[in-house]
Design an enzyme around this catalytic site. Structure first.
Site, PDB file in Angstrom:
ATOM      1  N   ASP A  97     107.432-104.312  66.259  1.00 43.43           N
ATOM      2  CA  ASP A  97     106.559-104.678  64.659  1.00 43.43           C
ATOM      3  C   ASP A  97     106.707-103.302  63.970  1.00 43.43           C
ATOM      4  O   ASP A  97     107.155-102.554  64.090  1.00 43.43           O
ATOM      5  CB  ASP A  97     105.139-104.974  65.368  1.00 43.43           C
ATOM      6  CG  ASP A  97     104.170-105.377  64.228  1.00 43.43           C
ATOM      7  OD1 ASP A  97     104.715-106.312  63.376  1.00 43.43           O
ATOM      8  OD2 ASP A  97     102.958-104.769  64.039  1.00 43.43           O
ATOM      9  N   SER A  98     106.243-103.828  62.716  1.00 40.43           N
ATOM     10  CA  SER A  98     106.082-102.749  61.820  1.00 40.43           C
ATOM     11  C   SER A  98     105.040-101.543  62.118  1.00 40.43           C
ATOM     12  O   SER A  98     105.050-100.574  61.480  1.00 40.43           O
ATOM     13  CB  SER A  98     106.037-103.333  60.582  1.00 40.43           C
ATOM     14  OG  SER A  98     104.610-104.004  60.397  1.00 40.43           O
ATOM     15  N   CYS A 153     100.565-113.463  60.460  1.00 44.66           N
ATOM     16  CA  CYS A 153     100.999-111.986  60.425  1.00 44.66           C
ATOM     17  C   CYS A 153     100.569-111.266  61.830  1.00 44.66           C
ATOM     18  O   CYS A 153      99.289-111.814  62.157  1.00 44.66           O
ATOM     19  CB  CYS A 153     100.422-111.256  59.333  1.00 44.66           C
ATOM     20  SG  CYS A 153     100.436-109.614  59.381  1.00 44.66           S
ATOM     21  N   GLU A 179      95.057-102.183  60.113  1.00 50.40           N
ATOM     22  CA  GLU A 179      95.739-100.966  60.319  1.00 50.40           C
ATOM     23  C   GLU A 179      94.472 -99.625  60.394  1.00 50.40           C
ATOM     24  O   GLU A 179      94.418 -98.863  60.999  1.00 50.40           O
ATOM     25  CB  GLU A 179      96.731-100.530  59.631  1.00 50.40           C
ATOM     26  CG  GLU A 179      98.109-101.281  59.771  1.00 50.40           C
ATOM     27  CD  GLU A 179      98.696-100.500  60.993  1.00 50.40           C
ATOM     28  OE1 GLU A 179      98.843 -99.528  61.298  1.00 50.40           O
ATOM     29  OE2 GLU A 179      99.817-101.309  61.548  1.00 50.40           O
ATOM     30  N   CYS A 207     106.675-109.542  64.840  1.00 54.66           N
ATOM     31  CA  CYS A 207     106.352-109.417  63.546  1.00 54.66           C
ATOM     32  C   CYS A 207     106.679-110.541  62.775  1.00 54.66           C
ATOM     33  O   CYS A 207     107.996-111.082  62.872  1.00 54.66           O
ATOM     34  CB  CYS A 207     106.830-108.082  62.698  1.00 54.66           C
ATOM     35  SG  CYS A 207     106.779-107.881  61.226  1.00 54.66           S
ATOM     36  N   ASN A 208     105.918-111.252  62.087  1.00 57.05           N
ATOM     37  CA  ASN A 208     106.412-112.474  61.306  1.00 57.05           C
ATOM     38  C   ASN A 208     106.990-112.284  60.226  1.00 57.05           C
ATOM     39  O   ASN A 208     108.172-112.802  59.900  1.00 57.05           O
ATOM     40  CB  ASN A 208     105.153-113.082  60.692  1.00 57.05           C
ATOM     41  CG  ASN A 208     104.048-113.911  61.797  1.00 57.05           C
ATOM     42  OD1 ASN A 208     104.445-115.092  62.121  1.00 57.05           O
ATOM     43  ND2 ASN A 208     103.382-112.926  62.407  1.00 57.05           N
ATOM     44  N   HIS A 261      99.207-108.857  62.633  1.00 55.45           N
ATOM     45  CA  HIS A 261      98.089-107.951  62.279  1.00 55.45           C
ATOM     46  C   HIS A 261      96.618-108.803  62.074  1.00 55.45           C
ATOM     47  O   HIS A 261      95.647-108.208  62.323  1.00 55.45           O
ATOM     48  CB  HIS A 261      97.898-107.196  60.906  1.00 55.45           C
ATOM     49  CG  HIS A 261      98.797-105.918  61.185  1.00 55.45           C
ATOM     50  ND1 HIS A 261     100.430-106.000  61.228  1.00 55.45           N
ATOM     51  CD2 HIS A 261      98.736-104.711  61.274  1.00 55.45           C
ATOM     52  CE1 HIS A 261     100.967-104.803  61.563  1.00 55.45           C
ATOM     53  NE2 HIS A 261      99.959-104.090  61.063  1.00 55.45           N
ATOM     54  N   TYR A 291     106.161-103.719  55.977  1.00 61.20           N
ATOM     55  CA  TYR A 291     107.399-104.843  55.986  1.00 61.20           C
ATOM     56  C   TYR A 291     106.906-105.786  55.189  1.00 61.20           C
ATOM     57  O   TYR A 291     108.033-106.204  54.228  1.00 61.20           O
ATOM     58  CB  TYR A 291     107.861-105.376  57.169  1.00 61.20           C
ATOM     59  CG  TYR A 291     108.495-104.442  58.231  1.00 61.20           C
ATOM     60  CD1 TYR A 291     108.519-102.872  58.243  1.00 61.20           C
ATOM     61  CD2 TYR A 291     109.159-104.930  59.318  1.00 61.20           C
ATOM     62  CE1 TYR A 291     109.116-102.020  59.120  1.00 61.20           C
ATOM     63  CE2 TYR A 291     109.710-104.001  60.427  1.00 61.20           C
ATOM     64  CZ  TYR A 291     109.847-102.887  60.124  1.00 61.20           C
ATOM     65  OH  TYR A 291     110.477-101.958  61.178  1.00 61.20           O
TER      66      TYR A 291
HETATM   67  N1  DGL Z   1     102.510-107.673  61.383  1.00 59.13           N
HETATM   68  C1  DGL Z   1     103.696-107.749  60.485  1.00 59.13           C
HETATM   69  C2  DGL Z   1     103.743-109.572  60.144  1.00 59.13           C
HETATM   70  O1  DGL Z   1     103.510-110.078  61.391  1.00 59.13           O
HETATM   71  C3  DGL Z   1     103.584-107.344  59.080  1.00 59.13           C
HETATM   72  C4  DGL Z   1     102.623-106.411  58.597  1.00 59.13           C
HETATM   73  C5  DGL Z   1     103.443-105.709  57.503  1.00 59.13           C
HETATM   74  O2  DGL Z   1     103.288-106.269  56.359  1.00 59.13           O
HETATM   75  O3  DGL Z   1     104.216-104.784  57.730  1.00 59.13           O
HETATM   76  O4  DGL Z   1     104.325-109.855  59.341  1.00 59.13           O
END
Ligand code: DGL
Length: 257
Positions: A6-7, A177, A146, A69-70, A179, A38
């Site tokens: 993941d990011s 997402c 975060e 990570c989506n 997160h 990301y």
């Molecule tokens: N956790 C990431 C997702 O699922 C994105 C978070 C990011 O912007 O890095 O998209």
């Protein structure tokens, strides 16, 4: 060993679900904390980052890859499948879309990149062409997760602002997402008790179990290793919170991609 990336810390929700679903598997998690987010980057950049993260995980001989990570799934899944045809690659969008597609009026809360890619809308419409899908970019929620800001009046106010005017008749809200499950209690307060919250962590873990079972690739010692590209202390702290177990900063290995 199953590689998961993941990011940042968001994918730990998927890691936790994988640990619960597959207790005997060896799990290797990489959080690209140095380059987060990301979600605001171009598809080309996200593809390049995803390729580098995968190459780093492959150096540890992973037998399967989970894109936790989506945004990376939305932009890089086809490129990763094409680059590594022998490697089972599982993303988080398909499993979440499958649950969401059981409903008619669906809202997807995601990063700007995921929303722009149209990946959720396409995946849901492929299963339920008449579904009404609206996708809202909510990048600030990534920073809040975060930062450990997951509850309280300020958090609910930000969520309410993102959702303003979009919850009328809503049946399902996709946490698009990885997160966002951290904020699910606050999101629930804003949308009320009747809307289904779709968190793809569990469904993705089940998809991984199914895939590894059919490929006869199951087996391991139940180990877990955490890699990050920056901020070991912070990563360990949030990881402990996410995983519900203590994580020492020294246990987080720093890597360069
Ligand atoms: N956790 C990431 C997702 O699922 C994105 C978070 C990011 O912007 O890095 O998209």
């Amino acid at each position: 060993m199953i590689g998961v990336f993941d990011s940042g810390v968001g994918g730990l929700t998927v890691l936790k679900a994988l640990r619960a679903e597959l207790p005997d598997e060896d799990l290797l998690y990489l959080g690209d904390t140095a380059r987060l987010p990301y979600g605001t980057k171009s598809p080309e950049t996200v593809v390049a980052y995803a390729m580098q993260a995968t190459a780093a995980l492959l150096r540890h001989n992973i037998k399967a890859l989970v894109i936790a990570c989506n945004t990376a799934t939305a932009h890089a899944l086809p490129a990763l499948v094409a680059a590594y045809p022998q490697l089972p690659v599982i993303g988080v969008i398909g499993p979440g879309a499958q649950v969401a597609a059981q409903y008619k009026k669906i809202l997807v809360l995601a990063t700007e990149g995921t929303v722009r890619s149209g990946a959720y809308t396409r995946a849901i419409h492929a299963l339920h062409p008449a579904a009404q899908v609206e996708a809202i970019p909510a990048g600030l929620l990534v920073a809040m997760a975060e930062e450990g800001w997951t509850s309280g009046a300020e958090v609910e106010a930000v969520i309410a602002r993102y959702l303003k005017g979009a919850t009328e008749g809503l049946e399902a809200l996709v946490l698009g997402c990885t997160h966002f499950p951290l904020l699910s209690d606050s999101i629930r307060k804003v949308i009320g008790a009747d809307v289904i919250l779709v968190d793809s962590a569990q469904t993705t873990a089940k998809a991984v179990a199914k895939s590894l079972t059919s490929l006869k690739l199951l087996g391991g010692t139940g180990s877990m290793r955490l890699l990050a590209t920056d901020g070991r202390e912070r990563f360990a702290k949030v990881a402990a919170q996410f995983l519900g177990q203590s994580v020492a900063p020294e246990a987080v290995e720093l890597v360069n991609l």
